[in-house]
Motif scaffolding. Structure first.
Motif, short mmCIF file in Angstrom:
data_model
loop_
_atom_site.label_atom_id
_atom_site.label_comp_id
_atom_site.label_asym_id
_atom_site.label_seq_id
_atom_site.Cartn_x
_atom_site.Cartn_y
_atom_site.Cartn_z
N VAL A 139 42.31 -4.55 -81.42
CA VAL A 139 43.18 -5.73 -81.45
C VAL A 139 44.08 -5.73 -80.22
N ALA A 140 44.70 -4.60 -79.91
CA ALA A 140 45.58 -4.52 -78.75
C ALA A 140 44.81 -4.78 -77.46
N SER A 141 43.59 -4.29 -77.39
CA SER A 141 42.76 -4.52 -76.21
C SER A 141 42.46 -6.00 -76.03
N LEU A 142 42.13 -6.67 -77.12
CA LEU A 142 41.86 -8.10 -77.09
C LEU A 142 43.12 -8.87 -76.69
N VAL A 143 44.25 -8.47 -77.22
CA VAL A 143 45.52 -9.12 -76.90
C VAL A 143 45.83 -8.98 -75.41
N MET A 144 45.57 -7.80 -74.85
CA MET A 144 45.79 -7.61 -73.40
C MET A 144 44.91 -8.57 -72.60
N ASP A 145 43.66 -8.74 -73.01
CA ASP A 145 42.77 -9.68 -72.32
C ASP A 145 43.31 -11.10 -72.41
N ILE A 146 43.80 -11.50 -73.59
CA ILE A 146 44.33 -12.84 -73.78
C ILE A 146 45.55 -13.06 -72.89
N ILE A 147 46.47 -12.11 -72.86
CA ILE A 147 47.68 -12.22 -72.03
C ILE A 147 47.32 -12.28 -70.55
N LYS B 127 48.47 -18.45 -68.72
CA LYS B 127 49.25 -18.94 -67.58
C LYS B 127 50.54 -18.12 -67.48
N ASP B 128 50.83 -17.63 -66.30
CA ASP B 128 52.01 -16.78 -66.04
C ASP B 128 52.02 -15.52 -66.89
N ASN B 129 50.88 -15.16 -67.48
CA ASN B 129 50.74 -13.95 -68.30
C ASN B 129 51.76 -13.89 -69.41
N GLN B 130 52.02 -15.03 -70.05
CA GLN B 130 52.92 -15.03 -71.20
C GLN B 130 52.56 -16.14 -72.17
N LEU B 131 52.85 -15.89 -73.45
CA LEU B 131 52.61 -16.83 -74.53
C LEU B 131 53.67 -16.59 -75.61
N THR B 132 53.82 -17.55 -76.50
CA THR B 132 54.64 -17.25 -77.68
C THR B 132 53.80 -16.35 -78.58
N ASN B 133 54.45 -15.66 -79.47
CA ASN B 133 53.72 -14.78 -80.38
C ASN B 133 52.74 -15.60 -81.23
N GLU B 134 53.15 -16.81 -81.62
CA GLU B 134 52.28 -17.68 -82.41
C GLU B 134 51.04 -18.09 -81.60
N GLN B 135 51.23 -18.48 -80.34
CA GLN B 135 50.09 -18.84 -79.49
C GLN B 135 49.16 -17.65 -79.29
N LEU B 136 49.76 -16.48 -79.14
CA LEU B 136 48.96 -15.27 -78.96
C LEU B 136 48.12 -14.99 -80.20
N TYR B 137 48.74 -15.13 -81.37
CA TYR B 137 48.00 -14.92 -82.62
C TYR B 137 46.89 -15.95 -82.78
N GLU B 138 47.18 -17.22 -82.47
CA GLU B 138 46.17 -18.26 -82.59
C GLU B 138 44.99 -18.01 -81.64
N ALA B 139 45.28 -17.56 -80.43
CA ALA B 139 44.21 -17.24 -79.48
C ALA B 139 43.38 -16.07 -79.99
N TYR B 140 44.05 -15.10 -80.61
CA TYR B 140 43.35 -13.95 -81.21
C TYR B 140 42.41 -14.43 -82.31
N LYS C 58 41.12 -17.42 -82.75
CA LYS C 58 40.05 -18.24 -82.17
C LYS C 58 38.94 -17.41 -81.55
N SER C 59 39.22 -16.15 -81.23
CA SER C 59 38.21 -15.31 -80.60
C SER C 59 37.13 -14.86 -81.60
N PHE C 60 37.34 -15.13 -82.88
CA PHE C 60 36.38 -14.74 -83.92
C PHE C 60 35.52 -15.94 -84.32
N LYS C 61 34.22 -15.71 -84.48
CA LYS C 61 33.34 -16.77 -85.00
C LYS C 61 33.70 -17.06 -86.44
N ASN C 62 33.89 -15.97 -87.21
CA ASN C 62 34.29 -16.10 -88.61
C ASN C 62 35.79 -15.79 -88.68
N LYS C 63 36.61 -16.80 -88.90
CA LYS C 63 38.07 -16.63 -88.89
C LYS C 63 38.55 -15.61 -89.93
N GLY C 64 37.75 -15.37 -90.96
CA GLY C 64 38.10 -14.40 -92.00
C GLY C 64 38.06 -12.96 -91.50
#
Length: 185
Positions: A80-88, A92-105, A107-113
């Motif tokens: 999870v941390a590795s994926l989060v580092m890739d997302i950040i 843009k500007d290497n920053q997101l809100t925590n909510e945006q970061l979670y949503e991007a995380y 979205k990276s799954f085919k099955n949201k469950g």
């Protein structure tokens, strides 16, 4: 007065019950002492994970001799941390809100469950903040972490594109031509 075997047995039971109470009290004291020492060792481990980047090779060796293994923190992150580092890194500007970061995380799954819930996600990302790879700036709502700003600690060097590289090469050529005598140009 002659003590009978029953009297001796009763005295032995009283003595052993008293010894048991004393031993249990010593065990409880020892457990409390052990807990205090274990807690201090956990604190040292957290301190070392943050300060390890300042240690030289000799200090790292001495720390490892004490039984601290940092191969995981040196080798990589949990998935999870590795994926989060890739997302950040791609944000843009290497920053997101925590909510945006979670949503991007998510979205990276085919099955949201398959994604962790918001709380578990934050727990899995904690190592990024503990090792100061990421920084968190508190948002406007003090009771929620969703609008906290999560950013990369440090700056990312821009990648040289072909035009920048060719401009540098052309500048070097023109400088070398300027130094040559006119008949060699």
């Amino acid at each position: 007065m002659n003590a009978t075997i029953v009297d001796v047995l009763i005295e032995n039971i009283k003595t052993d019950q008293s010894l048991l109470e004393q031993t249990e009290a010593q065990i409880e004291t020892a457990k409390e002492n052990k807990k205090n020492v274990v807690d201090r060792l956990k604190d040292y481990r957290r301190d070392i994970t943050v300060l390890l980047k300042y240690a030289d090779d000799e200090q790292r060796k001495r720390i490892e001799e004490l039984g601290f293994d940092f191969s995981e923190s040196e080798r990589g992150l949990n998935p999870v941390a590795s994926l989060v580092m890739d997302i950040i890194m791609k944000a843009k500007d290497n920053q997101l809100t925590n909510e945006q970061l979670y949503e991007a995380y998510v979205k990276s799954f085919k099955n949201k469950g398959d994604a962790f819930n918001y709380t578990e996600f934050n727990i899995k990302c904690r190592s990024l903040f503990n090792t100061q790879r990421l920084l968190r700036k508190k948002g406007t709502d003090p009771k929620s972490s969703r609008d906290d700003i999560v950013s990369l600690n440090g700056r990312v060097l821009p990648k040289e594109d072909d035009t920048a590289t060719s401009k540098v090469e052309n500048a070097k050529k023109s400088n070398s031509n300027a130094k040559k005598p006119a008949h060699e140009k």
